[in-house]
Design a protein around this motif. Structure first.
Motif, mmCIF file in Angstrom:
data_model
loop_
_atom_site.group_PDB
_atom_site.id
_atom_site.type_symbol
_atom_site.label_atom_id
_atom_site.label_comp_id
_atom_site.label_asym_id
_atom_site.label_seq_id
_atom_site.Cartn_x
_atom_site.Cartn_y
_atom_site.Cartn_z
ATOM 1 N N GLN A 60 59.718 0.839 11.189
ATOM 2 C CA GLN A 60 60.468 0.320 10.046
ATOM 3 C C GLN A 60 61.943 0.348 10.407
ATOM 4 O O GLN A 60 62.439 1.334 10.943
ATOM 5 C CB GLN A 60 60.203 1.158 8.800
ATOM 6 N N PHE A 120 65.957 -0.341 8.999
ATOM 7 C CA PHE A 120 66.776 -0.318 7.794
ATOM 8 C C PHE A 120 68.158 -0.856 8.130
ATOM 9 O O PHE A 120 68.800 -0.373 9.071
ATOM 10 C CB PHE A 120 66.933 1.123 7.280
ATOM 11 N N CYS A 121 68.636 -1.825 7.367
ATOM 12 C CA CYS A 121 69.990 -2.343 7.553
ATOM 13 C C CYS A 121 70.971 -1.296 7.068
ATOM 14 O O CYS A 121 70.847 -0.762 5.957
ATOM 15 C CB CYS A 121 70.168 -3.641 6.775
ATOM 16 N N GLY A 153 71.045 -2.515 1.878
ATOM 17 C CA GLY A 153 69.826 -1.831 1.472
ATOM 18 C C GLY A 153 68.521 -2.500 1.870
ATOM 19 O O GLY A 153 67.454 -2.022 1.507
ATOM 20 N N ASP A 154 68.548 -3.614 2.596
ATOM 21 C CA ASP A 154 67.310 -4.271 3.013
ATOM 22 C C ASP A 154 66.635 -3.493 4.138
ATOM 23 O O ASP A 154 67.299 -2.819 4.926
ATOM 24 C CB ASP A 154 67.586 -5.694 3.504
ATOM 25 N N ASP A 155 65.313 -3.597 4.181
ATOM 26 C CA ASP A 155 64.571 -3.007 5.290
ATOM 27 C C ASP A 155 63.359 -3.864 5.586
ATOM 28 O O ASP A 155 62.966 -4.712 4.781
ATOM 29 C CB ASP A 155 64.175 -1.558 4.996
ATOM 30 N N SER A 156 62.781 -3.646 6.740
ATOM 31 C CA SER A 156 61.655 -4.453 7.202
ATOM 32 C C SER A 156 60.365 -4.118 6.483
ATOM 33 O O SER A 156 59.418 -4.887 6.536
ATOM 34 C CB SER A 156 61.448 -4.244 8.706
ATOM 35 N N PHE A 172 71.282 -1.247 12.517
ATOM 36 C CA PHE A 172 70.038 -0.854 11.864
ATOM 37 C C PHE A 172 69.633 0.545 12.296
ATOM 38 O O PHE A 172 69.939 0.975 13.396
ATOM 39 C CB PHE A 172 68.906 -1.823 12.240
ATOM 40 N N ARG A 173 68.927 1.233 11.417
ATOM 41 C CA ARG A 173 68.280 2.502 11.772
ATOM 42 C C ARG A 173 66.816 2.170 12.021
ATOM 43 O O ARG A 173 66.169 1.487 11.231
ATOM 44 C CB ARG A 173 68.398 3.520 10.640
ATOM 45 N N ARG A 174 66.287 2.643 13.151
ATOM 46 C CA ARG A 174 64.883 2.413 13.478
ATOM 47 C C ARG A 174 64.107 3.708 13.296
ATOM 48 O O ARG A 174 64.533 4.760 13.760
ATOM 49 C CB ARG A 174 64.722 1.923 14.913
ATOM 50 N N GLU A 175 62.976 3.605 12.633
ATOM 51 C CA GLU A 175 62.089 4.754 12.466
ATOM 52 C C GLU A 175 60.710 4.382 12.976
ATOM 53 O O GLU A 175 60.188 3.324 12.641
ATOM 54 C CB GLU A 175 61.994 5.171 10.998
#
Length: 70
Positions: A19, A21-22, A28-31, A56-59
């Motif tokens: 996932q 996250f912008c 506030g959008d995310d995949s 983006f933050r990647r998790e």
């Protein structure tokens, strides 16, 4: 009580969930969670193309199994 060595490893059958996250302030959008990490990355590329947002933050999550070392 005795100490016993264990290992922890990824369980391939469990897959990986990604996932993104912008991080642009106010976006506030995310995949959303994606079973294919490439789908999450494609979302980020499209998001950047539409909005110009580029950080983006990647998790990533996966399943792991702990076993006693032989």
């Amino acid at each position: 009580m005795r100490y016993v060595d264990h290992t922890i490893r990824h369980v391939p059958d469990g897959g990986i969930t990604a996932q993104l996250f912008c991080l642009t302030v106010g976006c506030g959008d995310d995949s959303g969670p994606r079973g294919d990490p490439n789908d999450a990355q494609d979302w980020a590329l499209r998001h950047t193309g539409r909005t110009g947002h580029g950080v983006f933050r990647r998790e990533y999550t996966d399943h792991a199994r702990v076993t006693r070392a032989e």
